[in-house]
Design a protein around this motif. Structure first.
Motif, PDB file in Angstrom:
ATOM      1  N   ASP A   1       0.848  -1.184   0.000  1.00  0.00           N
ATOM      2  CA  ASP A   1       0.000   0.000   0.000  1.00  0.00           C
ATOM      3  C   ASP A   1       0.889   1.241   0.000  1.00  0.00           C
ATOM      4  O   ASP A   1       1.890   1.300   0.704  1.00  0.00           O
ATOM      5  CB  ASP A   1      -0.891  -0.024   1.247  1.00  0.00           C
ATOM      6  CG  ASP A   1      -1.832   1.163   1.301  1.00  0.00           C
ATOM      7  OD1 ASP A   1      -2.020   1.809   0.264  1.00  0.00           O
ATOM      8  OD2 ASP A   1      -2.375   1.433   2.381  1.00  0.00           O
TER       9      ASP A   1
ATOM     10  N   SER B   1      -7.116  -8.961  -3.302  1.00  0.00           N
ATOM     11  CA  SER B   1      -8.146  -8.154  -3.944  1.00  0.00           C
ATOM     12  C   SER B   1      -9.240  -9.060  -4.497  1.00  0.00           C
ATOM     13  O   SER B   1      -8.995 -10.232  -4.804  1.00  0.00           O
ATOM     14  CB  SER B   1      -7.545  -7.296  -5.067  1.00  0.00           C
ATOM     15  OG  SER B   1      -6.803  -8.103  -5.963  1.00  0.00           O
TER      16      SER B   1
ATOM     17  N   LYS C   1     -12.056  -1.798  -2.020  1.00  0.00           N
ATOM     18  CA  LYS C   1     -10.638  -1.630  -1.732  1.00  0.00           C
ATOM     19  C   LYS C   1      -9.986  -2.996  -1.473  1.00  0.00           C
ATOM     20  O   LYS C   1     -10.660  -3.950  -1.101  1.00  0.00           O
ATOM     21  CB  LYS C   1     -10.444  -0.719  -0.521  1.00  0.00           C
ATOM     22  CG  LYS C   1     -10.940   0.710  -0.735  1.00  0.00           C
ATOM     23  CD  LYS C   1     -10.697   1.544   0.507  1.00  0.00           C
ATOM     24  CE  LYS C   1     -11.169   2.983   0.298  1.00  0.00           C
ATOM     25  NZ  LYS C   1     -10.937   3.816   1.501  1.00  0.00           N
TER      26      LYS C   1
ATOM     27  N   HIS D   1     -15.551  -6.807   3.305  1.00  0.00           N
ATOM     28  CA  HIS D   1     -14.095  -6.638   3.158  1.00  0.00           C
ATOM     29  C   HIS D   1     -13.422  -6.381   4.506  1.00  0.00           C
ATOM     30  O   HIS D   1     -12.292  -5.892   4.548  1.00  0.00           O
ATOM     31  CB  HIS D   1     -13.747  -5.508   2.185  1.00  0.00           C
ATOM     32  CG  HIS D   1     -14.072  -5.824   0.765  1.00  0.00           C
ATOM     33  ND1 HIS D   1     -13.446  -5.226  -0.305  1.00  0.00           N
ATOM     34  CD2 HIS D   1     -14.956  -6.692   0.214  1.00  0.00           C
ATOM     35  CE1 HIS D   1     -13.934  -5.695  -1.431  1.00  0.00           C
ATOM     36  NE2 HIS D   1     -14.852  -6.591  -1.139  1.00  0.00           N
TER      37      HIS D   1
END
Length: 736
Positions: free
Chosen positions: A550, A559, A571, A609
C-alpha cells in the motif's frame, strides 16, 4: 551511538530477475524493491529517496559501475551496495561473476560483472565514505572474500574475539572502540562452494530473512541494531530452515556499529525496587502454548546483540556455526551430497533441495575448526590474502528467544520422547496409493496443478506456459498456452469449468476460455507480482493475492474482482505486513483466507471486506498454502516451518498439535472431497496423507518425485491425487 547520517549515506541496489539465457528469478525484484523501501523508512533508517538508487533489471555492467561510482563519490558516511541475482564462477572455482541480464554461463566474459571490478569501484569512488557495506545474495557469493579487496587489518580486539579470549577492547566515549571510525563489511548469502536459492513466488532466502529482521526487529535488543546483530538473527533463522548459511567478513568494527533502528524495541519500564533473581542462563522454561518470557540471563550468546558470546564447556550439536566454522567445514569436507546433485551446479533454483547436515562428532570438529581459524588469522598477519571471519559463536543455546519453536526444523520445542498414541476407533486405514503415468514435457518447475470441476482435465503451469491434459488418456490437450506477461504462479478453474485463471509475476491475472483456448481480458492494475488466485464457489468473484505494498503503509493485500465485468470490487483487503502467498474461499463463499510471509493467516468477510477476528498465529515460518475443508468448518495451513496445522474456522483456534513429519518446508495442502483426508506436499520431495479426524499420518510417504513437491490437489471424485514438482513433472496417484 547515533546511526549513520542518512543525508551523508548512499545505497545502490541491483536486483536482476529477468535473464535471457538463465532461469528467471522473479522474487529478486520483489526483494530489491522491499529493501529500498525499508532503507527509506524513518523507522528503519530514513535514507532520503534521492540517496537510494534501485537499478532496473536490464542494467549493463557499465550502468551498474556508474551508479556505484556516483553514489560513492557523494557518500561521506556509509555506502551500501546490494546485489541479488545469479552468481557464476570460473572453471577453477576461484572467481565470482555477478550475472546481469545478458549473462552466458558458458562465456563468463559476456553479460557479467566480475566482483573484483565492482569492489575496486566501491573502494575507489567511495574513499570518502567512512563505512562500506556490501551485501551479495547469489550463488558462490562467499568467493568475494578470497578475491582481494576484503582482506582486513587484524586488530587485537578482533584477534581476541576470533580466539575466544576475554580481551577487553579499548573504548571511546561512544563505546565502539578506536577502530570504529572507519571500516568495511561484506555479507554473503552462502559460502564459496554453496548455492543460494529463490523459492517460488518469494524473496530470495537470504534477502527474505534480512527483510524480516529489518521489518520486525529483535525484541530483546536495544534501540538500534548493528550489522552483526542482524546477521546473527538472519543466520539463526536460515539454519532452522536448513538453508545455506550466510557469511560475514569485517574490516575493523564496521559490523558492530549501530546501523538501523530496532522496530521491536520498546522503552524500558521503570525497574522495581527489588529485582527478582535472574534464572541461570542454561535454564529456560517454555510454555508450549505461549511465547516464552525472556530475560537477559536467558538469552543465548548468539542472540545478545553487540556482545561477545558467552563461553561454554559443553558443545551443542544443534548450535549455529560461525562463519569461520562454516568455512573450515567447506575446506575439510567433500562437497558431494550437499544440495541436489541433479540440479545444475551453476544456477540458482526456485525451491532449494533439502540438504543433509553433517553427523560428525562435535568435539573433534570444534578442535579442527578452531585450528583452521587460528591458521587463517596467522596467515593474514603474515601478509597473505586471507579473509578474517566474523566472531565465532560459542553459545550452547541456539533457540530464538522470541520464538516458541526450538531449533528443530519443524518449529516444535524439543521434548522428552512421547509414547505412540493408541489408534482411536475413528482412525481410518491408510489408502493404497498407486503411481500412474508421469506427465512430462514441462520447461521448468511445475508451480501449480488444478483439476477441472468434472475431473476430465488437469491444468499445469511451468514457467510462462500452461498445459491442459486429458486425465483419462494422460495426453496433452492442444498446444501449450503462453502467458506473455511472465512466469505463472498459480492456477484455478471456475466452478463451471469454462474459465481458467492464472496469476503471474507479470503483474496481471489472465482469464482463459477453456473450450476455445483463447485469452480473455486480463485483470490489471497490480504494481508487483500476483502470487495466488481462487474463484468463489458461485464463480462470480475471483480473489488474487497481491505483492503490492500500500502506498501509505507497509501493508500487503488480496483483492476481489467481479468476473463478469473484470472490475475490482472495493478496496484491497489490507492487513498483512509482507506478501500474501495463498488465498482460498470458504465453501459458502462468505469468507476468504489469506496466508502470508508474516507467518499468520487472516480471515475476511467477503461482503464487507472486513477482517474477521484475530489472526491465526502459531506458525514459525511463512504460510505458503491455505485450504478450507469441504464443510467449511476447518482450515488447513502449510508453512515453511515444516508443519501443517488445522484450525477451527469459528473459534480461530488451532485443533490439536501441528502435523509434523516432513523434513522440509510444506509448500501445498489440499483436502479430499469428502474432507476425511489432508494431503501435504513438501520440498523434501514427498507427499504425506493425514486423517483429518485423528490428526494421524496415514501410511508411508508418497515418493517418486526427484524435486520439491510444489502443488497438490485431489480430483473431484477423490480417486486421484495430482502433484506438481520442481523436477519438471506432474504425477498422478490413484487412491484406493
Amino acid at each position: 551511538m547515533a546511526l549513520p547520517d542518512p543525508r551523508a549515506s548512499r545505497a545502490v541496489l541491483i536486483g536482476v530477475h529477468d535473464y535471457r539465457q538463465l532461469d528467471p528469478l522473479p522474487g529478486v525484484q520483489l526483494g530489491a524493491r522491499r529493501l529500498a523501501k525499508l532503507l527509506r523508512d524513518p523507522q528503519v533508517w530514513g535514507l532520503p529517496r534521492h540517496n537510494v538508487t534501485l537499478l532496473h533489471a536490464q542494467a549493463s555492467a557499465h550502468e551498474v559501475l556508474e551508479a556505484v561510482r556516483n553514489a560513492g563519490e557523494t557518500a561521506t558516511d556509509t555506502l551500501i551496495v546490494y546485489f541479488a541475482g545469479h552468481g557464476l564462477r570460473d572453471r577453477g572455482g576461484e572467481q565470482l561473476y555477478l550475472a546481469l541480464a545478458d549473462a552466458d554461463e558458458e562465456h563468463l566474459e559476456i553479460g557479467t560483472l566480475a566482483y573484483p571490478t565492482l569492489r575496486r569501484v566501491i573502494t575507489g569512488a567511495g574513499r570518502h565514505a567512512s563505512h562500506h557495506i556490501t551485501v551479495l545474495d547469489c550463488c558462490y557469493s562467499g568467493l568475494a572474500v578470497s578475491m582481494g579487496g576484503d582482506v582486513p587489518v587484524v586488530d587485537r580486539p578482533s584477534l581476541a574475539r576470533l580466539l575466544d579470549e576475554q580481551e577487553e577492547e579499548e573504548e571511546e566515549e561512544d563505546g565502539t572502540g578506536k577502530e570504529g571510525d572507519y571500516g568495511s563489511c561484506v555479507l554473503t548469502s552462502a559460502a564459496r562452494t554453496e548455492r543460494s536459492f529463490t523459492p517460488r513466488g518469494r524473496y530470495p532466502d537470504f534477502t527474505g530473512e534480512l527483510i524480516h529482521v529489518l521489518e520486525h526487529g529483535i525484541s530483546e535488543a536495544g534501540p538500534t541494531l548493528s550489522i552483526d546483530d542482524i546477521w546473527r538473527r538472519v543466520r539463526l533463522r536460515l539454519q532452522r530452515r536448513d538453508l545455506a548459511l550466510p557469511q560475514q567478513f569485517g574490516h575493523n568494527a564496521a559490523a558492530r556499529r549501530p546501523w538501523v533502528h530496532n522496530r521491536a524495541h520498546h522503552a524500558p519500564r521503570p525497574e522495581p525496587t527489588t529485582k527478582p533473581a535472574a534464572p541461570p542462563a542454561a535454564t529456560r522454561s517454555v510454555t508450549p502454548s505461549a511465547t516464552p518470557s525472556v530475560t537477559p540471563a536467558a538469552l543465548s550468546a548468539a542472540e545478545r546483540p553487540s556482545q561477545a558470546p558467552a563461553s561454554s564447556g559443553t558443545p551443542d550439536l544443534r548450535r549455529p556455526e560461525s562463519p569461520g566454522q562454516a568455512e573450515s567445514r567447506e575446506a575439510t569436507q567433500p562437497t558431494a551430497g550437499r544440495g541436489n546433485p541433479k540440479q545444475p551446479a551453476s544456477t540458482t533454483a526456485w525451491p532449494r533441495p533439502d540438504r543433509s547436515s553433517s553427523n560428525a562428532s562435535p568435539r573433534p570438529m570444534l578442535r579442527r575448526r578452531t585450528f583452521v581459524m587460528v591458521g587463517a588469522v596467522i596467515t593474514a598477519l603474515g601478509g597473505m590474502s586471507a579473509g578474517i571471519l566474523a566472531t565465532r559463536d560459542k553459545s550452547n543455546g541456539d533457540e530464538d528467544p522470541t520464538d516458541i519453536g526450538g531449533p528443530e526444523f519443524t518449529g516444535q520445542k524439543p521434548t522428552s520422547p512421547q509414547p505412540t498414541p493408541t489408534p482411536t476407533p475413528n482412525t481410518r486405514s491408510a489408502p493404497e496409493v498407486q503411481a500412474l503415468d508421469a506427465l512430462t514435457g514441462h520447461p521448468d518447475k511445475v508451480s501449480s496443478v488444478a483439476f477441472s470441476p468434472d475431473g476430465k482435465l488437469l491444468a499445469t503451469s511451468s514457467s510462462d506456459t500452461l498445459r491442459l491434459w486429458h486425465v483419462g488418456t494422460r495426453k496433452q490437450f492442444g498446444k501449450p498456452l503462453t502467458d506473455p506477461t511472465g512466469v505463472i504462479s498459480s492456477l484455478a478453474f471456475s466452478p463451471d469449468g469454462k474459465l481458467l485463471a492464472s496469476s503471474s509475476f507479470g503483474q496481471v491475472v489472465q482469464l482463459w476460455d477453456v473450450n476455445t483456448r483463447t485469452q480473455g481480458k486480463p485483470l490489471t492494475g497490480y504494481a508487483e507480482a500476483v502470487l495466488s488466485v481462487a474463484f468463489s464457489p458461485d464463480g462470480k468473484l475471483l480473489a488474487a493475492s497481491d505483492a503490492r505494498g500500500d502506498a501509505s503503509a507497509s501493508a500487503y493485500a488480496a483483492s476481489l474482482w467481479d468476473v463478469a465485468t473484470r472490475k475490482q470490487l472495493g478496496k484491497p483487503l489490507i492487513g498483512h505486513t509482507v506478501p500474501v502467498w495463498s488465498v482460498a474461499f470458504s465453501p459458502d463463499g462468505k469468507l476468504l483466507a489469506t496466508g502470508s510471509n508474516d507467518e499468520t493467516v487472516l480471515l475476511w468477510d467477503v461482503t464487507t471486506h472486513n477482517q474477521q477476528g484475530k489472526p491465526l498465529t502459531g506458525h514459525t515460518g511463512s504460510v505458503s498454502s491455505v485450504a478450507f475443508s469441504p464443510d467449511g468448518k476447518l482450515l488447513a495451513t502449510g508453512s515453511w516451518d515444516g508443519t501443517a496445522r488445522l484450525w477451527d474456522v469459528t473459534t480461530h483456534k488451532q485443533l490439536g498439535k501441528p502435523l509434523t513429519g516432513h523434513t522440509g518446508s510444506v509448500s501445498s495442502v489440499a483436502f479430499s472431497p469428502d474432507g476425511k483426508l489432508l494431503a501435504t506436499g513438501s520440498k523434501d520431495q514427498t507427499v504425506l496423507l493425514w486423517d483429518v479426524t485423528s490428526h494421524r499420518r496415514l501410511g508411508k510417504p508418497v515418493t517418486g518425485h526427484t524435486g520439491s513437491v510444489l502443488s497438490v490437489t485431489f480430483s473431484p471424485d477423490g480417486k486421484l491425487l495430482a502433484t506438481g514438482s520442481a523436477d519438471r513433472t506432474v504425477r498422478l496417484w490413484q487412491l484406493k
